[in-house]
Scaffold this motif. Structure first.
Motif, mmCIF file in Angstrom:
data_model
loop_
_atom_site.group_PDB
_atom_site.id
_atom_site.type_symbol
_atom_site.label_atom_id
_atom_site.label_comp_id
_atom_site.label_asym_id
_atom_site.label_seq_id
_atom_site.Cartn_x
_atom_site.Cartn_y
_atom_site.Cartn_z
ATOM 1 N N ARG A 114 0.749 -1.320 0.294
ATOM 2 C CA ARG A 114 -0.055 0.223 0.152
ATOM 3 C C ARG A 114 0.840 1.062 -0.287
ATOM 4 N N ASN A 115 1.776 1.226 0.733
ATOM 5 C CA ASN A 115 2.742 2.216 0.685
ATOM 6 C C ASN A 115 3.421 2.879 -0.260
ATOM 7 N N LEU A 116 4.068 1.823 -0.954
ATOM 8 C CA LEU A 116 4.782 1.643 -2.237
ATOM 9 C C LEU A 116 3.527 2.094 -3.177
ATOM 10 N N ALA A 117 2.898 1.554 -3.601
ATOM 11 C CA ALA A 117 1.457 2.259 -4.335
ATOM 12 C C ALA A 117 1.380 3.952 -4.140
ATOM 13 N N GLN A 118 1.381 4.444 -3.451
ATOM 14 C CA GLN A 118 1.316 5.524 -2.871
ATOM 15 C C GLN A 118 2.232 6.640 -3.453
ATOM 16 N N LEU A 119 3.282 5.892 -2.554
ATOM 17 C CA LEU A 119 4.598 6.192 -3.227
ATOM 18 C C LEU A 119 4.777 6.598 -5.053
ATOM 19 N N TYR A 120 4.391 5.582 -5.269
ATOM 20 C CA TYR A 120 4.356 5.686 -6.981
ATOM 21 C C TYR A 120 3.412 6.411 -7.987
ATOM 22 N N LEU A 121 2.412 6.549 -6.345
ATOM 23 C CA LEU A 121 0.807 8.061 -7.701
ATOM 24 C C LEU A 121 1.970 8.875 -7.264
ATOM 25 N N GLN A 122 2.697 9.569 -5.974
ATOM 26 C CA GLN A 122 3.265 10.591 -5.958
ATOM 27 C C GLN A 122 4.044 10.533 -7.002
ATOM 28 N N THR A 123 5.290 9.586 -7.270
ATOM 29 C CA THR A 123 6.020 9.840 -8.531
ATOM 30 C C THR A 123 5.700 10.250 -9.299
ATOM 31 N N GLY A 124 4.604 9.121 -10.341
ATOM 32 C CA GLY A 124 3.391 9.163 -11.716
ATOM 33 C C GLY A 124 3.214 7.992 -11.905
ATOM 34 N N ALA A 125 4.053 6.960 -11.341
ATOM 35 C CA ALA A 125 4.478 6.258 -12.073
ATOM 36 C C ALA A 125 3.193 5.325 -12.013
ATOM 37 N N ASN A 126 2.003 5.453 -12.572
ATOM 38 C CA ASN A 126 0.403 5.061 -11.988
ATOM 39 C C ASN A 126 0.063 3.532 -12.585
ATOM 40 N N GLN A 127 0.959 2.959 -13.527
ATOM 41 C CA GLN A 127 0.921 1.410 -13.858
ATOM 42 C C GLN A 127 1.649 0.825 -12.947
ATOM 43 N N ALA A 128 2.836 1.279 -12.502
ATOM 44 C CA ALA A 128 3.076 0.436 -11.628
ATOM 45 C C ALA A 128 2.044 0.560 -10.234
ATOM 46 N N ALA A 129 1.793 1.663 -9.640
ATOM 47 C CA ALA A 129 0.402 1.992 -8.846
ATOM 48 C C ALA A 129 -0.516 1.126 -8.767
ATOM 49 N N PRO A 135 -4.716 -6.508 -7.346
ATOM 50 C CA PRO A 135 -4.609 -6.972 -5.916
ATOM 51 C C PRO A 135 -5.369 -7.159 -4.495
ATOM 52 N N LEU A 136 -4.825 -5.683 -4.294
ATOM 53 C CA LEU A 136 -5.159 -5.380 -3.061
ATOM 54 C C LEU A 136 -6.482 -4.793 -3.205
ATOM 55 N N THR A 137 -7.324 -4.276 -3.349
ATOM 56 C CA THR A 137 -8.417 -4.274 -3.643
ATOM 57 C C THR A 137 -9.316 -5.256 -3.883
ATOM 58 N N GLN A 138 -8.428 -6.100 -4.857
ATOM 59 C CA GLN A 138 -9.840 -7.430 -4.723
ATOM 60 C C GLN A 138 -9.393 -8.302 -3.979
ATOM 61 N N ALA A 139 -8.501 -7.718 -2.597
ATOM 62 C CA ALA A 139 -8.592 -8.841 -1.910
ATOM 63 C C ALA A 139 -9.344 -8.228 -0.688
ATOM 64 N N GLN A 140 -9.541 -7.233 -0.469
ATOM 65 C CA GLN A 140 -10.432 -6.100 0.092
ATOM 66 C C GLN A 140 -10.936 -4.664 -0.743
ATOM 67 N N PRO A 141 -12.344 -6.032 -1.052
ATOM 68 C CA PRO A 141 -13.284 -4.298 -1.545
ATOM 69 C C PRO A 141 -14.292 -3.696 -0.497
ATOM 70 N N ASN A 142 -14.055 -3.609 0.630
ATOM 71 C CA ASN A 142 -14.290 -3.262 1.496
ATOM 72 C C ASN A 142 -13.684 -1.777 2.412
ATOM 73 N N ASP A 143 -12.419 -1.724 1.428
ATOM 74 C CA ASP A 143 -11.438 -0.753 1.912
ATOM 75 C C ASP A 143 -11.455 0.477 1.269
ATOM 76 N N ALA A 144 -11.629 1.326 1.400
ATOM 77 C CA ALA A 144 -12.595 2.141 0.673
ATOM 78 C C ALA A 144 -10.808 3.708 0.697
#
Length: 194
Positions: A114-129, A135-144
């Motif tokens: 999750r933290n790595l995905a946020q880092l990727y978003l901050q640096t514009g690496a949207n596909q990597a994020a 898979p995280l959202t699929q595993a936790q569909p109720n995490d807003a």
């Protein structure tokens, strides 16, 4: 000048770190003072990380990475160094290296992902994020928050319909989800600007 006068005595690394409060137009002088401090305190992680930050802000992410690799080699496992190194790598598009660096903090846990995905978003690496968030959202569909981050990644890739669907799902779970509010505000500003 008052800071410079205090620094002449070389009291501590923390005094040298005060260059961080200097105005941006004095960044070259600040960097010179900081490097003087590093000369007196070469093992100060505080000064190394601050110099790497200065280098990164000036666009020299490769220089920041090189400096942080040296610090990481000398002090493996130091979270502040690892985080700064991962950011420097991600800013250069080195997502695999950033991921490996970041994972050295805590393995491959969901929190690291999750933290790595946020880092990727901050640096514009949207596909990597997106690759991490899917898979995280699929595993936790109720995490807003995950749904919101997923939407931000989609938005960054120009997949606005999918992003809005993810945002709507996040808002259904958490009506005042701050990530969604911020992303939608940016989206509205982009539409309003000619």
């Amino acid at each position: 000048k008052a800071i410079w006068g205090a620094l002449q005595g070389g009291l501590s690394p923390s005094l040298y770190a005060l260059v961080n409060v200097l105005p941006a137009d004095q960044s070259q002088q600040a960097l010179a003072i900081l490097r003087e401090g590093r000369g007196k305190y070469p093992t100060s992680l505080e000064l190394i990380i601050l110099e790497a930050d200065f280098l990164s802000q000036s666009g020299d992410n490769a220089g920041a990475e090189a400096l942080l690799i040296q610090a990481h080699t000398a002090t493996p496992g130091t979270p502040d160094v690892i985080n700064a190194l991962a950011v420097a790598q991600a800013k250069q598009g080195k997502t695999a290296e950033a991921q490996a660096t970041f994972q050295s903090l805590g393995g491959d846990s969901e929190t690291v992902q999750r933290n790595l995905a946020q880092l990727y978003l901050q640096t514009g690496a949207n596909q990597a994020a997106l690759d991490l968030l899917t898979p995280l959202t699929q595993a936790q569909p109720n995490d807003a928050e995950l749904k919101a981050l997923y939407g931000v990644a989609l938005q960054g890739l120009g997949r606005n319909d999918e992003a809005n669907a993810a945002f709507d799902q996040a808002l259904a779970l958490e009506p005042n989800q701050p990530i969604v509010q911020s992303a939608r505000a940016q989206q509205n500003n982009a539409v309003a600007s000619p």
